[in-house]
Design a protein around this motif. Structure first.
Motif, PDB file in Angstrom:
ATOM      1  N   UNK C  11       0.855  -1.190   0.000  1.00  0.00           N
ATOM      2  CA  UNK C  11       0.000   0.000   0.000  1.00  0.00           C
ATOM      3  C   UNK C  11       0.886   1.234   0.000  1.00  0.00           C
ATOM      4  N   UNK C  12       0.648   2.108  -0.980  1.00  0.00           N
ATOM      5  CA  UNK C  12       1.458   3.322  -1.108  1.00  0.00           C
ATOM      6  C   UNK C  12       0.575   4.525  -0.830  1.00  0.00           C
ATOM      7  N   UNK C  13       0.918   5.294   0.181  1.00  0.00           N
ATOM      8  CA  UNK C  13       0.124   6.449   0.539  1.00  0.00           C
ATOM      9  C   UNK C  13       0.989   7.703   0.411  1.00  0.00           C
ATOM     10  N   UNK C  38      -1.227   4.363  10.621  1.00  0.00           N
ATOM     11  CA  UNK C  38      -2.219   3.391  11.083  1.00  0.00           C
ATOM     12  C   UNK C  38      -3.183   3.039   9.944  1.00  0.00           C
ATOM     13  N   UNK C  39      -3.580   4.046   9.170  1.00  0.00           N
ATOM     14  CA  UNK C  39      -4.503   3.776   8.063  1.00  0.00           C
ATOM     15  C   UNK C  39      -3.797   2.995   6.959  1.00  0.00           C
ATOM     16  N   UNK C  43      -4.885  -0.802   5.764  1.00  0.00           N
ATOM     17  CA  UNK C  43      -5.237  -1.171   4.386  1.00  0.00           C
ATOM     18  C   UNK C  43      -4.395  -2.348   3.906  1.00  0.00           C
ATOM     19  N   UNK C  46      -5.742  -5.441   5.640  1.00  0.00           N
ATOM     20  CA  UNK C  46      -7.062  -5.753   5.064  1.00  0.00           C
ATOM     21  C   UNK C  46      -6.891  -6.448   3.705  1.00  0.00           C
ATOM     22  N   UNK C  47      -5.918  -5.965   2.928  1.00  0.00           N
ATOM     23  CA  UNK C  47      -5.663  -6.547   1.604  1.00  0.00           C
ATOM     24  C   UNK C  47      -5.157  -7.980   1.729  1.00  0.00           C
ATOM     25  N   UNK C  50      -8.370  -9.969   3.427  1.00  0.00           N
ATOM     26  CA  UNK C  50      -9.713  -9.744   2.873  1.00  0.00           C
ATOM     27  C   UNK C  50     -10.807  -9.822   3.932  1.00  0.00           C
ATOM     28  N   UNK C  52     -12.136  -7.352   7.640  1.00  0.00           N
ATOM     29  CA  UNK C  52     -11.874  -6.148   8.433  1.00  0.00           C
ATOM     30  C   UNK C  52     -10.833  -6.440   9.501  1.00  0.00           C
ATOM     31  N   UNK C  53     -10.055  -5.430   9.853  1.00  0.00           N
ATOM     32  CA  UNK C  53      -8.971  -5.600  10.817  1.00  0.00           C
ATOM     33  C   UNK C  53      -9.013  -4.485  11.861  1.00  0.00           C
TER      34      UNK C  53
END
Lengths: 171, 171, 171, 171, 171, 171
Positions: C11-13, C38-39, C43, C46-47, C50, C52-53
């Motif tokens: 995940x790249x933010x 944290x977000x 993500x 979650x990925x 699959x 919710x965490x």
């Protein structure tokens, strides 16, 4: 540096849709998405010209699929063509439901930014040299989109928009 | 009620530009403005059809004058034309420096919304009957703008856009 | 699917530091950065699973370089090891001054998430199979970090932490 | 003033969990809590040294009980030990359901801050003199936690961490 | 439980003034402060009656000293008198410059809340029994303040406000 | 310019109630509404005196009807009387359910602002000349409200408040 490639400005943004981003249907509001896209596009433009930039215009955006509360928004922005002091940024947006492993196209858009010098006057930006087939295609469409912008902004008459006129007359 | 006037949907929004709305030049970010415009337009559309609405598309917006930190943003939104289940909203935006008594045009835009029924399916909206000369002018331009949207969205070919084609061929 | 690779959860933010994110020195506050991390970590987790965490724990984070107002924050998160129902996420954070073309390391961190089923009970997650040399290295360190967490959380005695004990006794 | 007591820096923060602070389960997100804790700890450190401070590091945090939407978050922060220019802050966090009169422990944490002079260089802070039994206990544990931080930050070798080593070797 | 003391509802809130909370002078906006005070008062009222509450009214507030960016806001709220289903909350607000060790009174205020049952109808709340001298003084003033509220709200005529009338006639 | 009319300062604000603005009943929190009212009133005062202003006080506000999530808040603010360097602003607030075409009164309030010169000292503001019958009525009530403010602020004794005293003695 007077030449740069689209990949040099690639900006990837990932956002989570929170309650305050949604309308009464629990879907992301269009305005919140345009806010995130504006920041992603500004970062891509800033990366290309290494100077502060301001939003000059946004092309027609159409919202195809609603993005739900708790879903993820993926934004990819990269420069599609550079003019004298302005840059056109190409954005692609997807939504993703991580639980259902379902990723879907939301929209595509073009934002235009202007680079400013320390006195807040427009300044020259590096030329863009497209590399991939897709890069070249959006690069070529940029002249036509620019004519649409100039006509819609009242700064060009339709009859002078050679690129655009061809579409209507010869089609 | 099957007919409404533009004035029935008039929505006036006033916002103060706070630090977090600004870029490094201390000017309002384009994305934050589009966010506020989306809400003003949604309220105008909601008022016209008395049903929840979602943003379908946004036409080309060009940002003419920067709005500074501490200045005021004035947004006026009203419906310019109704189609079956969609409504085109006309927005005008001004900035104002209250200390200097200086009010200036920032931009003008058209947002399109779709009315939804409780099952989230498009529903019929009241017809719009323009009253003033200005209302009639934007009402008439709506067909042409709709063709631009359909062409840009890949849902109409330029040669089929009669209204638009006339501009290029006969001009 | 019972096995996944680290790259599957990447995940790249990218975030822009705005005025409200900064302290009196005009630098990004540590707490705002931990919020974004944290977000990003959630993500990635979650990925991977699959489902919710929820955040279970955060390992020691040390902030090395201040990130300035108007700079960009880059966060890369991917899963480093999966246990029964928990996942350790490895995060790397950089700041970037786009005008000066200067990108710098800010910090590195490990967050742990637990996957929940619809009754909010922990559920089994896919195994992680590391691929690259770097992936394997952080995968191996995960047992040791887990012992630190258990000891610090009062759920394991130091003498039972074999992996960790070796560092002190044989070094 | 060269000496201060823990009570001098006591900071009590009370926050209400609003919709945007929650995940899809309606529970407070870990990152939002760490954001509030960072501010509470910064205020306690600022109070101790009467100088601006920046977050240097955060120790392992483990989240024990979820805090629900509409519940209250109680944060108590006070300095647990002062070093040359850095301060360790001890935080305790509770959630509370005011309707059910149910208050529960959420977590405990240690944040470290550095005091800066007007040139943004580290400056000497007052010594901390613990008073109560509990103050003395966390004061004494501070050396061990500092060794953990230095080892995890790669600035000390395990064999040189006398305090910590004792736990593993003699236990 | 049909009786409670003021101390049972004491709520202490500490907030840091961030850029977006300030006006062009860099001082906390009055509206932001009233927002925080409303939450502190709601929590105190909720604690007293252990039921959800809604704001019924706010008495005259006068802002005495500006609170600067980066300063701390201290809010103390506790119930000052209970009526049938409503509660008057007494709030005291201070600002503090932690660097200069300067704490100053900002304002004092009274908010009134109503307790609601699950059908959103007003419900009986516990009686308040004041303890300290100060508690007793604000408890006694509550009748007079209530008459001011009723007169200002057009629900009582001045001549019927015995408590208040005495101030003007006999003074 | 030494004289102005109430209409010159008219400020119309429209806000949409989003999730984070609401309490557990899904109704707009009183504090959020007072925040918006403060900004609307500040803009009206700023428009009257063309100088920066700060909130001096807020008169008793009573909240009559809850405003629901997704409803619209309408705020109208205009100056009701000018004193030397201070201005009293009259605000009217309505809620509106656009789907049900239901608009309802929420509350009415008076905020007082002081105009500041560049040295942050109070400065003279233009006189207000009321025009309509309603304007004249609120203009005349302003003296009485000012006496209430001075008495409540401890700056006037009830017996010296001639306007107010008459209400109690002769009524």
């Amino acid at each position: 540096m007077s030449e740069k490639k689209p990949i040099d400005s690639l900006t990837i943004m990932t956002e989570l849709v929170l309650p305050n981003d949604t309308n009464l249907f629990g879907n992301l509001m269009g305005g919140r998405l345009m806010y995130w896209m504006d920041i992603a596009a500004a970062l891509a433009a800033h990366k290309h010209c290494n100077a502060p930039v301001v939003t000059a215009s946004v092309d027609n955006i159409s919202f195809e699929a609603p993005i739900k509360l708790g879903n993820v928004v993926h934004i990819e922005a990269k420069i599609s063509r550079a003019f004298n002091s302005s840059m056109e940024i190409h954005l692609k947006v997807w939504g993703e439901d991580l639980t259902q492993q379902y990723k879907y196209k939301s929209n595509e858009a073009f934002y235009t930014f202007v680079a400013l010098d320390p006195n807040r006057k427009p300044r020259i930006v590096p030329t863009l040299v497209p590399e991939t087939e897709e890069d070249k295609k959006v690069f070529e469409g940029a002249l036509r989109r620019r004519q649409v912008r100039l006509i819609l902004g009242g700064k060009m008459k339709p009859k002078d928009a050679a690129e655009l006129r061809a579409l209507f007359v010869n089609d």
